[in-house]
Write a protein that holds these residues in place. Sequence first.
Motif, short mmCIF file in Angstrom:
data_model
loop_
_atom_site.label_atom_id
_atom_site.label_comp_id
_atom_site.label_asym_id
_atom_site.label_seq_id
_atom_site.Cartn_x
_atom_site.Cartn_y
_atom_site.Cartn_z
N ALA A 58 0.83 -1.20 0.00
CA ALA A 58 0.00 0.00 0.00
C ALA A 58 0.86 1.26 0.00
N ASP A 59 1.94 1.25 0.78
CA ASP A 59 2.82 2.42 0.84
C ASP A 59 3.53 2.64 -0.49
N GLU A 89 23.06 14.15 -1.11
CA GLU A 89 21.88 13.50 -0.54
C GLU A 89 20.83 14.53 -0.13
N PRO A 90 19.59 14.36 -0.58
CA PRO A 90 18.51 15.26 -0.13
C PRO A 90 18.26 15.11 1.36
N LEU A 91 17.68 16.15 1.96
CA LEU A 91 17.45 16.14 3.40
C LEU A 91 16.22 15.34 3.78
N GLY A 92 15.16 15.37 2.94
CA GLY A 92 13.92 14.71 3.27
C GLY A 92 13.78 13.33 2.67
N VAL A 93 12.99 12.47 3.31
CA VAL A 93 12.83 11.09 2.84
C VAL A 93 12.22 11.06 1.44
N GLY A 94 11.14 11.83 1.23
CA GLY A 94 10.50 11.82 -0.08
C GLY A 94 11.42 12.28 -1.18
N GLU A 95 12.17 13.36 -0.92
CA GLU A 95 13.13 13.86 -1.91
C GLU A 95 14.21 12.82 -2.18
N TRP A 96 14.63 12.11 -1.14
CA TRP A 96 15.68 11.09 -1.30
C TRP A 96 15.19 9.99 -2.25
N ILE A 97 13.97 9.53 -2.07
CA ILE A 97 13.41 8.47 -2.92
C ILE A 97 13.37 8.94 -4.37
N GLU A 151 5.01 10.61 5.57
CA GLU A 151 5.79 11.75 6.06
C GLU A 151 6.92 12.08 5.08
N PRO A 152 6.62 12.39 3.83
CA PRO A 152 7.70 12.59 2.85
C PRO A 152 8.66 13.71 3.22
N GLY A 153 8.22 14.65 4.05
CA GLY A 153 9.10 15.73 4.46
C GLY A 153 9.98 15.38 5.66
N LEU A 154 9.82 14.19 6.23
CA LEU A 154 10.62 13.79 7.40
C LEU A 154 12.10 13.81 7.06
N PRO A 155 12.94 14.47 7.87
CA PRO A 155 14.38 14.46 7.59
C PRO A 155 14.94 13.04 7.67
N VAL A 156 15.86 12.72 6.78
CA VAL A 156 16.51 11.41 6.80
C VAL A 156 17.19 11.17 8.14
N THR A 157 17.75 12.22 8.74
CA THR A 157 18.42 12.06 10.04
C THR A 157 17.43 11.62 11.12
N ALA A 203 6.94 3.50 4.84
CA ALA A 203 5.87 4.18 5.58
C ALA A 203 6.14 5.68 5.67
N ALA A 204 7.40 6.03 5.92
CA ALA A 204 7.74 7.45 6.00
C ALA A 204 7.58 8.13 4.65
N ALA A 205 8.00 7.46 3.58
CA ALA A 205 7.87 8.04 2.24
C ALA A 205 6.41 8.25 1.87
N ALA A 206 5.53 7.37 2.36
CA ALA A 206 4.11 7.48 2.06
C ALA A 206 3.41 8.52 2.91
#
Length: 451
Positions: free
Chosen positions: A248-249, A314-322, A438-444, A433-436
């Motif tokens: 689903a994610d 490397e992008p800062l956010g999870v969504g941007e990283w993907i 919370e795409p703005g969540l920082p990778v850190t 789950a984070a990418a789905a």
Amino acid sequence: MSTDDAAGATLPAYGMPVRGLANGETDADGYLRRNPADLAWNLLRVSGPLDAARLAEAVERVTLATDVLHLRLRATEEGPCLERQEPAPLKLEVVDLPAVVSDGRLSPEAAAFLTPVFFDKPDLRTDPVGRVCLLRATDPADEGEQLLAFSFDHSVIDGWALGLLVRAVAGACRSGDYTVRGRGFEAFLHDLPAHRVREESLARWRDLLEPHPLPGPALRLPGGAPRGPESFLADGTFDGALPDRLAADLATVATRTGLSRAEVLFAVTALAASLWADGPQPLLSLRHGHARPDDVLVIGPLVEPCVLLPPSPEPLGVGEWITAHCHTNRQLPPTYGRSIRDVAPLAPRNVGVNVLPPARPVVLGPGTKATTATRDFLVPLWAGERPAGPSTAAVWINYYMDRPGVVEATLTYDTRVLPEPGPLLDAVLAVAAAAADEPGLPVTALHARVR
């Protein structure tokens, strides 16, 4: 008939077969005798009436026309070559068993018969390079299915090429007028880009891989020990469906970004591995994007080994990283079928990943359809221990999407690096789950959450 088509003619080896010759056991004359790679195989569940004689004729017609099945690898002073054999078709093996399906899964009798078909390596000097078997039930109380099994040595066919061959058999079974498509090996060589173009592509690969020395940043998985690039061993295995939330994610991210689910899953796995590593983790993978479908009749699956690179910077956010990971790897140069050992090299790496698309049903005749068996159906095949062997990655992950809404996975891994797969798979789920959600969540922040 050209001289290249005559039995005994030698041709330059190309693509994946070169790797089989480099890794395998050869005899005193230089012929590849045993290939250590797992066999390429598929099991189809057949529903509806099936004319076994018509199927047998289709198998013979297609395998006779498939050039790769009549070439044998040989090491010579001039380098790896392919020696043409007298063409001979494979014969359909028809096997009657009390039952082939039991409680919705492969029956014990069928599993006992198929285990050596799928897992025992042939002697390539004396045995056929493949087998095609039809399993039928004699017990009237059986669930009414038949099973169609294909198995080939990995030096000639892989899963991508096997799918083409299965579809060709289905076409020949549907119609006696079906023509097996394919071009000769000489024509394939003629169509390759100029030597200069191929060398420039490989030089580009070397430049891209220079910042990512083998095997990659050390993995710091719980209980594991970082290993050097020379010593990976596949002594641990995992087979099973992953939680439904993953599928689903992936669909959510794919819809939002316009990426494919496979691209998203590659990127999710890369980030999950990087969260457990000392730095961004490149992934060893395979692709077939620069081979024509007809090439399966020439010299098998022109598997292109490649490394999926982490985004830089490397992008800062999870969504941007993907998203950045996907876009980075859409720009990779071709390798034109060159062996893993020939490009930089590409292996060994810490993590290898393949994503297998949903298998499409094939029609064998009016009212008769064959569908690839799911991982759950095949569970009885893995009741025993699997032998350990060398691996080109500390962790190899194959993802399957055969069932709607489900992602299944098989892992082979070095238990010294990955004592058990739970932490890595949990990280994959957390990244998805984070990418789905919370795409703005920082990778850190995700790193702290996972670790």
